[in-house]
Write a protein that holds these residues in place. Structure first.
Motif, PDB file in Angstrom:
ATOM      1  N   PRO A   3      31.726  19.405 -13.058  1.00 12.26           N
ATOM      2  CA  PRO A   3      32.355  20.615 -12.508  1.00 12.26           C
ATOM      3  C   PRO A   3      33.865  20.559 -12.732  1.00 12.26           C
ATOM      4  O   PRO A   3      34.475  19.489 -12.691  1.00 12.26           O
ATOM      5  CB  PRO A   3      32.010  20.545 -11.020  1.00 12.26           C
ATOM      6  N   ILE A   4      34.468  21.697 -12.965  1.00 13.50           N
ATOM      7  CA  ILE A   4      35.880  21.745 -13.354  1.00 13.50           C
ATOM      8  C   ILE A   4      36.772  21.085 -12.310  1.00 13.50           C
ATOM      9  O   ILE A   4      37.782  20.457 -12.649  1.00 13.50           O
ATOM     10  CB  ILE A   4      36.323  23.199 -13.626  1.00 13.50           C
ATOM     11  N   ASP A   5      36.411  21.178 -11.034  1.00 18.54           N
ATOM     12  CA  ASP A   5      37.264  20.584 -10.005  1.00 18.54           C
ATOM     13  C   ASP A   5      37.111  19.069  -9.904  1.00 18.54           C
ATOM     14  O   ASP A   5      37.751  18.425  -9.075  1.00 18.54           O
ATOM     15  CB  ASP A   5      37.037  21.245  -8.648  1.00 18.54           C
ATOM     16  N   GLN A   6      36.259  18.504 -10.766  1.00 18.29           N
ATOM     17  CA  GLN A   6      36.119  17.054 -10.850  1.00 18.29           C
ATOM     18  C   GLN A   6      36.672  16.497 -12.161  1.00 18.29           C
ATOM     19  O   GLN A   6      36.560  15.304 -12.423  1.00 18.29           O
ATOM     20  CB  GLN A   6      34.653  16.644 -10.712  1.00 18.29           C
ATOM     21  N   GLN A   7      37.300  17.358 -12.942  1.00 23.04           N
ATOM     22  CA  GLN A   7      37.778  16.950 -14.263  1.00 23.04           C
ATOM     23  C   GLN A   7      39.272  16.641 -14.264  1.00 23.04           C
ATOM     24  O   GLN A   7      40.054  17.270 -13.554  1.00 23.04           O
ATOM     25  CB  GLN A   7      37.492  18.045 -15.282  1.00 23.04           C
ATOM     26  N   THR A   8      39.632  15.669 -15.107  1.00 25.31           N
ATOM     27  CA  THR A   8      41.031  15.356 -15.387  1.00 25.31           C
ATOM     28  C   THR A   8      41.293  15.692 -16.845  1.00 25.31           C
ATOM     29  O   THR A   8      40.591  15.185 -17.730  1.00 25.31           O
ATOM     30  CB  THR A   8      41.332  13.875 -15.113  1.00 25.31           C
ATOM     31  N   ILE A   9      42.285  16.529 -17.099  1.00 29.42           N
ATOM     32  CA  ILE A   9      42.498  17.100 -18.425  1.00 29.42           C
ATOM     33  C   ILE A   9      43.957  16.907 -18.839  1.00 29.42           C
ATOM     34  O   ILE A   9      44.869  17.323 -18.120  1.00 29.42           O
ATOM     35  CB  ILE A   9      42.146  18.601 -18.430  1.00 29.42           C
ATOM     36  N   LEU A  10      44.160  16.277 -19.972  1.00 29.88           N
ATOM     37  CA  LEU A  10      45.506  16.114 -20.535  1.00 29.88           C
ATOM     38  C   LEU A  10      45.733  17.177 -21.595  1.00 29.88           C
ATOM     39  O   LEU A  10      44.924  17.318 -22.519  1.00 29.88           O
ATOM     40  CB  LEU A  10      45.666  14.723 -21.149  1.00 29.88           C
ATOM     41  N   ALA A  21      49.787  28.188 -20.446  1.00 33.82           N
ATOM     42  CA  ALA A  21      48.800  29.133 -19.923  1.00 33.82           C
ATOM     43  C   ALA A  21      47.472  28.433 -19.654  1.00 33.82           C
ATOM     44  O   ALA A  21      46.811  28.695 -18.633  1.00 33.82           O
ATOM     45  CB  ALA A  21      48.607  30.282 -20.915  1.00 33.82           C
ATOM     46  N   LEU A  22      47.073  27.540 -20.552  1.00 35.61           N
ATOM     47  CA  LEU A  22      45.825  26.804 -20.364  1.00 35.61           C
ATOM     48  C   LEU A  22      45.924  25.887 -19.150  1.00 35.61           C
ATOM     49  O   LEU A  22      44.988  25.808 -18.338  1.00 35.61           O
ATOM     50  CB  LEU A  22      45.511  26.000 -21.619  1.00 35.61           C
ATOM     51  N   ALA A  23      47.055  25.195 -19.010  1.00 32.89           N
ATOM     52  CA  ALA A  23      47.245  24.311 -17.862  1.00 32.89           C
ATOM     53  C   ALA A  23      47.162  25.091 -16.555  1.00 32.89           C
ATOM     54  O   ALA A  23      46.529  24.650 -15.579  1.00 32.89           O
ATOM     55  CB  ALA A  23      48.594  23.604 -17.976  1.00 32.89           C
ATOM     56  N   ALA A  24      47.790  26.256 -16.517  1.00 34.54           N
ATOM     57  CA  ALA A  24      47.781  27.062 -15.299  1.00 34.54           C
ATOM     58  C   ALA A  24      46.376  27.524 -14.945  1.00 34.54           C
ATOM     59  O   ALA A  24      45.964  27.470 -13.776  1.00 34.54           O
ATOM     60  CB  ALA A  24      48.704  28.267 -15.481  1.00 34.54           C
ATOM     61  N   ARG A  25      45.626  27.942 -15.930  1.00 37.51           N
ATOM     62  CA  ARG A  25      44.272  28.435 -15.646  1.00 37.51           C
ATOM     63  C   ARG A  25      43.365  27.306 -15.157  1.00 37.51           C
ATOM     64  O   ARG A  25      42.619  27.477 -14.189  1.00 37.51           O
ATOM     65  CB  ARG A  25      43.683  29.085 -16.894  1.00 37.51           C
ATOM     66  N   LEU A  26      43.437  26.157 -15.817  1.00 36.72           N
ATOM     67  CA  LEU A  26      42.573  25.042 -15.429  1.00 36.72           C
ATOM     68  C   LEU A  26      42.952  24.501 -14.053  1.00 36.72           C
ATOM     69  O   LEU A  26      42.084  24.150 -13.248  1.00 36.72           O
ATOM     70  CB  LEU A  26      42.650  23.939 -16.483  1.00 36.72           C
ATOM     71  N   VAL A 216      37.151  24.028 -24.055  1.00 35.69           N
ATOM     72  CA  VAL A 216      37.335  23.040 -22.992  1.00 35.69           C
ATOM     73  C   VAL A 216      36.202  23.088 -21.978  1.00 35.69           C
ATOM     74  O   VAL A 216      35.770  22.037 -21.479  1.00 35.69           O
ATOM     75  CB  VAL A 216      38.693  23.263 -22.294  1.00 35.69           C
ATOM     76  N   THR A 217      35.677  24.269 -21.673  1.00 34.47           N
ATOM     77  CA  THR A 217      34.821  24.417 -20.493  1.00 34.47           C
ATOM     78  C   THR A 217      33.402  24.923 -20.735  1.00 34.47           C
ATOM     79  O   THR A 217      32.540  24.723 -19.869  1.00 34.47           O
ATOM     80  CB  THR A 217      35.477  25.385 -19.500  1.00 34.47           C
TER      81      THR A 217
END
Length: 260
Positions: A3-10, A21-26, A216-217
């Motif tokens: 689930p997205i709220d369990q992901q760490t994304i660099l 924009a991608l950082a803000a959305r994620l 990404v998702t």
């Protein structure tokens, strides 16, 4: 994917344009986002915009040493990554420039730094995980006799070669990672988005964001790897991307150029 709220994304190059924009959305969806850039003030501003689930990492990707330091800092803070987005990039400068490591600048920033960062962070990309390389529709075959463009330099040639190199690496990496649960894909987000590299945009940032966010998702892409996308559609890159000999030559060169 988790689930997205369990992901760490660099996300590299995340203080401007598509990366920001991608950082803000994620981050808005609950992901822990690692924001990379070169400027501390812009980094601070980005964190203020996207909230507390974000962390700042400064590194100049024109330096092999700083790229290594970035990887080490991320590994120390986050033993597990779910997604690496190699988004940082530059347009070819008007005249040929070299990095502090002696490499043609565009090749190092757009391709070589992402190659090295990915290699160093692979142990942290625990399946299911994804690598997304933000490339371009502008592609030109690599001249392995003059990769550093010491003869006949042109800004678009430098840019297009570096972007095709990203795709060769993507295809090569996908073959290497087959069956591990870690995927690698590349994309051209959208044509001439309104970023600092594009004085006259013909598409919207939202179009590029949507295409990148999908890689990404989207659960439908869990088992998709080694592909090149033009926006939301799978496409064919330049033929050199599918040449095993060219990919092997690029792999060997990249290892030599980034060796400690």
């Amino acid at each position: 994917m988790r689930p997205i709220d369990q992901q760490t994304i660099l996300i590299t190059g995340a203080t401007d344009g598509l990366g920001r924009a991608l950082a803000a959305r994620l981050a808005a969806e609950g992901a822990t986002v690692l924001v990379h850039g070169r400027d501390d003030q812009r980094g601070k501003a980005t964190l203020q915009e996207i909230g507390s689930r974000a962390s700042w990492y400064r590194a100049d990707l024109s330096s092999v040493a700083e790229t290594r330091a970035l990887a080490e800092a991320v590994r120390t803070d986050h033993p597990r990554l779910d997604v690496l987005v190699n988004n940082a990039g530059m347009a070819g400068p008007p005249s040929r420039e070299e990095s502090t490591d002696g490499h043609e600048l565009t090749f190092q920033v757009n391709y070589l730094s992402g190659y090295l960062l990915t290699r160093l962070l692979l142990p942290t990309l625990t399946a299911p995980a994804r690598i997304v390389n933000v490339s371009s529709l502008a592609q030109q075959p690599i001249d392995f006799d003059d990769v550093m463009l010491t003869r006949g330099y042109a800004p678009m040639r430098a840019y297009s070669q570096s972007k095709l190199a990203q795709i060769l690496f993507t295809v090569d990496l996908a073959e290497e990672l087959a069956g591990t649960g870690v995927t690698a894909n590349a994309l051209h987000p959208a044509s001439l988005m309104p970023t600092k590299m594009v004085p006259t945009p013909v598409s919207t940032l939202e179009e590029g964001l949507e295409a990148t966010y999908r890689l990404v998702t989207d659960p439908a892409l869990d088992d998709v790897s080694g592909r090149y996308f033009d926006g939301l559609e799978e496409a064919r890159a330049d033929a050199q991307a599918y040449d095993p000999d060219a990919r092997a030559r690029l792999r060997d060169l990249s290892e030599r150029l980034t060796a400690p």
